[in-house]
Design a protein around this motif. Structure first.
Motif, PDB file in Angstrom:
ATOM      1  N   GLN A  34      -1.239  12.279  -2.824  1.00  0.00           N
ATOM      2  CA  GLN A  34      -1.527  13.223  -1.759  1.00  0.00           C
ATOM      3  C   GLN A  34      -3.031  13.203  -1.485  1.00  0.00           C
ATOM      4  OE1 GLN A  34       0.765  15.000  -0.056  1.00  0.00           O
ATOM      5  NE2 GLN A  34       2.382  14.035  -1.293  1.00  0.00           N
ATOM      6  N   GLY A  35      -3.378  13.118  -0.197  1.00  0.00           N
ATOM      7  CA  GLY A  35      -4.787  13.145   0.167  1.00  0.00           C
ATOM      8  C   GLY A  35      -5.579  12.010  -0.463  1.00  0.00           C
ATOM      9  N   VAL A  36      -5.162  10.792  -0.212  1.00  0.00           N
ATOM     10  CA  VAL A  36      -5.825   9.614  -0.797  1.00  0.00           C
ATOM     11  C   VAL A  36      -7.252   9.530  -0.270  1.00  0.00           C
ATOM     12  CG1 VAL A  36      -5.728   7.117  -1.078  1.00  0.00           C
ATOM     13  CG2 VAL A  36      -3.607   8.451  -0.911  1.00  0.00           C
ATOM     14  N   SER A  37      -8.195   9.345  -1.172  1.00  0.00           N
ATOM     15  CA  SER A  37      -9.603   9.299  -0.784  1.00  0.00           C
ATOM     16  C   SER A  37      -9.983   7.913  -0.260  1.00  0.00           C
ATOM     17  CB  SER A  37     -10.493   9.640  -1.980  1.00  0.00           C
ATOM     18  OG  SER A  37     -10.416   8.605  -2.958  1.00  0.00           O
ATOM     19  N   VAL A  38     -11.072   7.882   0.488  1.00  0.00           N
ATOM     20  CA  VAL A  38     -11.602   6.608   0.982  1.00  0.00           C
ATOM     21  C   VAL A  38     -11.950   5.701  -0.184  1.00  0.00           C
ATOM     22  CG1 VAL A  38     -13.533   5.534   2.217  1.00  0.00           C
ATOM     23  CG2 VAL A  38     -12.443   7.598   3.126  1.00  0.00           C
ATOM     24  N   THR A  39     -12.512   6.266  -1.235  1.00  0.00           N
ATOM     25  CA  THR A  39     -12.889   5.474  -2.407  1.00  0.00           C
ATOM     26  C   THR A  39     -11.669   4.825  -3.045  1.00  0.00           C
ATOM     27  OG1 THR A  39     -14.798   6.880  -2.859  1.00  0.00           O
ATOM     28  CG2 THR A  39     -13.983   5.529  -4.675  1.00  0.00           C
ATOM     29  N   ALA A  40     -10.573   5.561  -3.132  1.00  0.00           N
ATOM     30  CA  ALA A  40      -9.347   5.023  -3.728  1.00  0.00           C
ATOM     31  C   ALA A  40      -8.791   3.870  -2.894  1.00  0.00           C
ATOM     32  CB  ALA A  40      -8.310   6.124  -3.878  1.00  0.00           C
ATOM     33  N   VAL A  41      -8.820   4.056  -1.569  1.00  0.00           N
ATOM     34  CA  VAL A  41      -8.336   2.987  -0.687  1.00  0.00           C
ATOM     35  C   VAL A  41      -9.234   1.766  -0.792  1.00  0.00           C
ATOM     36  CG1 VAL A  41      -7.893   2.319   1.700  1.00  0.00           C
ATOM     37  CG2 VAL A  41      -7.229   4.603   0.888  1.00  0.00           C
ATOM     38  N   ARG A  92      -4.205  -6.044  -6.151  1.00  0.00           N
ATOM     39  CA  ARG A  92      -3.077  -5.361  -5.513  1.00  0.00           C
ATOM     40  C   ARG A  92      -3.271  -5.266  -4.008  1.00  0.00           C
ATOM     41  NH1 ARG A  92       1.627  -5.126  -7.422  1.00  0.00           N
ATOM     42  NH2 ARG A  92       2.049  -3.252  -6.187  1.00  0.00           N
ATOM     43  N   GLY A  93      -4.503  -5.326  -3.551  1.00  0.00           N
ATOM     44  CA  GLY A  93      -4.781  -5.188  -2.124  1.00  0.00           C
ATOM     45  C   GLY A  93      -4.511  -6.440  -1.308  1.00  0.00           C
ATOM     46  N   LEU A  94      -4.005  -7.469  -1.967  1.00  0.00           N
ATOM     47  CA  LEU A  94      -3.711  -8.715  -1.248  1.00  0.00           C
ATOM     48  C   LEU A  94      -2.306  -9.161  -1.612  1.00  0.00           C
ATOM     49  CD1 LEU A  94      -5.156 -10.680   0.701  1.00  0.00           C
ATOM     50  CD2 LEU A  94      -5.755 -12.060  -1.283  1.00  0.00           C
ATOM     51  N   PHE A 137       0.841  -1.200   0.000  1.00  0.00           N
ATOM     52  CA  PHE A 137       0.000   0.000   0.000  1.00  0.00           C
ATOM     53  C   PHE A 137       0.875   1.249   0.000  1.00  0.00           C
ATOM     54  CE2 PHE A 137      -2.160   3.444   2.184  1.00  0.00           C
ATOM     55  CZ  PHE A 137      -3.368   3.518   1.525  1.00  0.00           C
ATOM     56  N   ALA A 138       1.880   1.236   0.882  1.00  0.00           N
ATOM     57  CA  ALA A 138       2.764   2.407   0.966  1.00  0.00           C
ATOM     58  C   ALA A 138       3.483   2.643  -0.356  1.00  0.00           C
ATOM     59  CB  ALA A 138       3.769   2.207   2.098  1.00  0.00           C
ATOM     60  N   GLY A 139       3.896   1.559  -1.019  1.00  0.00           N
ATOM     61  CA  GLY A 139       4.576   1.714  -2.302  1.00  0.00           C
ATOM     62  C   GLY A 139       3.654   2.199  -3.395  1.00  0.00           C
ATOM     63  N   ASP A 140       2.427   1.674  -3.440  1.00  0.00           N
ATOM     64  CA  ASP A 140       1.494   2.058  -4.501  1.00  0.00           C
ATOM     65  C   ASP A 140       1.010   3.501  -4.352  1.00  0.00           C
ATOM     66  OD1 ASP A 140       1.794  -0.440  -5.528  1.00  0.00           O
ATOM     67  OD2 ASP A 140      -0.254  -1.127  -5.143  1.00  0.00           O
ATOM     68  N   PHE A 141       0.972   4.008  -3.110  1.00  0.00           N
ATOM     69  CA  PHE A 141       0.437   5.355  -2.892  1.00  0.00           C
ATOM     70  C   PHE A 141       1.509   6.322  -2.409  1.00  0.00           C
ATOM     71  CE2 PHE A 141      -3.288   2.656  -2.746  1.00  0.00           C
ATOM     72  CZ  PHE A 141      -4.248   3.399  -3.403  1.00  0.00           C
ATOM     73  N   ALA A 142       2.777   5.983  -2.669  1.00  0.00           N
ATOM     74  CA  ALA A 142       3.875   6.820  -2.164  1.00  0.00           C
ATOM     75  C   ALA A 142       3.824   8.241  -2.719  1.00  0.00           C
ATOM     76  CB  ALA A 142       5.215   6.166  -2.500  1.00  0.00           C
TER      77      ALA A 142
END
Length: 312
Positions: free
Chosen positions: A187-194, A202-204, A179-184
């Motif tokens: 900025q301001g990641v939305s709940v929908t994006a997460v 990718r989430g697993l 997660f940290a690598g994909d969203f490095a």
């Protein structure tokens, strides 16, 4: 032509009987009897009724008379067959069968022992859906009558799923790092994006290892109770472990099962303590021994823990 009804066979008085011959090396014997007798027995079905199931039975008596060459084996078998046809498998029923076994020996025996092995079939409802199915629980009952005192032991096994806590922690770390690598650079990641990322492949990044496991339990019972507490103990142990294996399932049940595994991460040591917590608090149990085995998917060997105790 009218056929007359057949008459029961009259025993022949001239047949040899070696049972009354002199006994070489005369001495009493601890137990004499039969093993792996195939007979039906009536057991509780867990819903207030009884089921007839096939059983494998061992029955023996002591040969207390040192001068007797052997026991009355055929009498013992016939008494067992008749007794189990009359009696359900309860403490009182087992006592009656054992008392009749001793009586069948006409003074040769003072004690009797009975082992009954069968598969209990209990119907289990799915976790969420309306499905239900039957689960098999191997059972062994060991009943002994000595000096008029009934001693009862009950053994059974329960299958469940175990998910490794260490593997779960490592999987969470791998997921967090991805997660940290994909969203490095975000900025301001939305709940929908997460949410969408977690729902994607990718989430697993990793999954913890889990395996089918088994708790094998043997309890010595206080015989003053009316019923053998098989169903009650199975229910309590499955509830304590939290992840009993399922029968018929839909996807909603499989998801619920996955949630239960996440909520009940356990090493074999944890599982053994959960089982012991049930057995140590049951007034019907005088003593218990339990073994839990996790059939590892990570290793080619099993992880095993054993626990025992007495409820004085």
């Amino acid at each position: 032509m009218t056929m007359s009804p057949s008459l029961p066979a009259v025993p022949r008085a001239d047949l040899p009987d070696v049972a009354h011959q002199r006994v070489p090396l005369a001495r009493p014997l601890d137990w004499v009897g039969m093993e792996h007798i195939a007979l039906p027995v009536r057991v509780a079905d867990g819903q207030g009724g009884h089921l007839q199931v096939a059983a494998s039975i061992d029955l023996s008596v002591n040969l207390a008379n040192a001068d007797a060459r052997g026991i009355h084996m055929s009498r013992l078998y016939l008494q067992l067959q008749d007794g189990l046809a009359r009696e359900a498998i309860t403490p009182a029923g087992l006592r009656h069968v054992l008392q009749d076994s001793v009586a069948s020996q006409a003074g040769l025996a003072t004690s009797a022992r009975l082992k009954i092995r069968y598969d209990a079939l209990l119907q289990r409802k799915a976790l969420e859906s309306d499905y239900a199915g039957w689960k098999r629980y191997p059972v062994e009952i060991d009943a002994t009558l000595v000096d008029g005192h009934l001693h009862l032991a009950l053994a059974f096994s329960v299958e469940y799923s175990s998910t490794c806590p260490a593997s779960a922690a490592l999987s969470r770390q791998a997921n967090a790092e991805r997660f940290a690598g994909d969203f490095a650079t975000e900025q301001g990641v939305s709940v929908t994006a997460v949410h969408d990322w977690l729902a994607s492949e990718r989430g697993l990044a990793a999954t913890p290892h889990a395996q089918r496991s088994r708790a094998s339990v043997r309890v010595e019972l206080r015989p003053q109770f009316d019923e053998l507490p098989l169903v009650a103990l199975v229910d309590a142990i499955e509830a304590a472990l939290g992840t009993p294996v399922q029968t018929a399932v839909k996807r909603v049940d499989e998801q619920a099962f996955a949630r239960l595994n996440a909520e009940n991460l356990m090493f074999c040591e944890d599982a053994a303590r959960r089982v012991a917590s049930v057995l140590s608090g049951d007034a019907r149990v005088a003593r218990y021994d339990a073994t839990v085995a996790h059939y590892e998917s990570l290793h080619p060997h099993d992880a095993v823990a054993r626990v025992s105790g007495s409820n004085d």
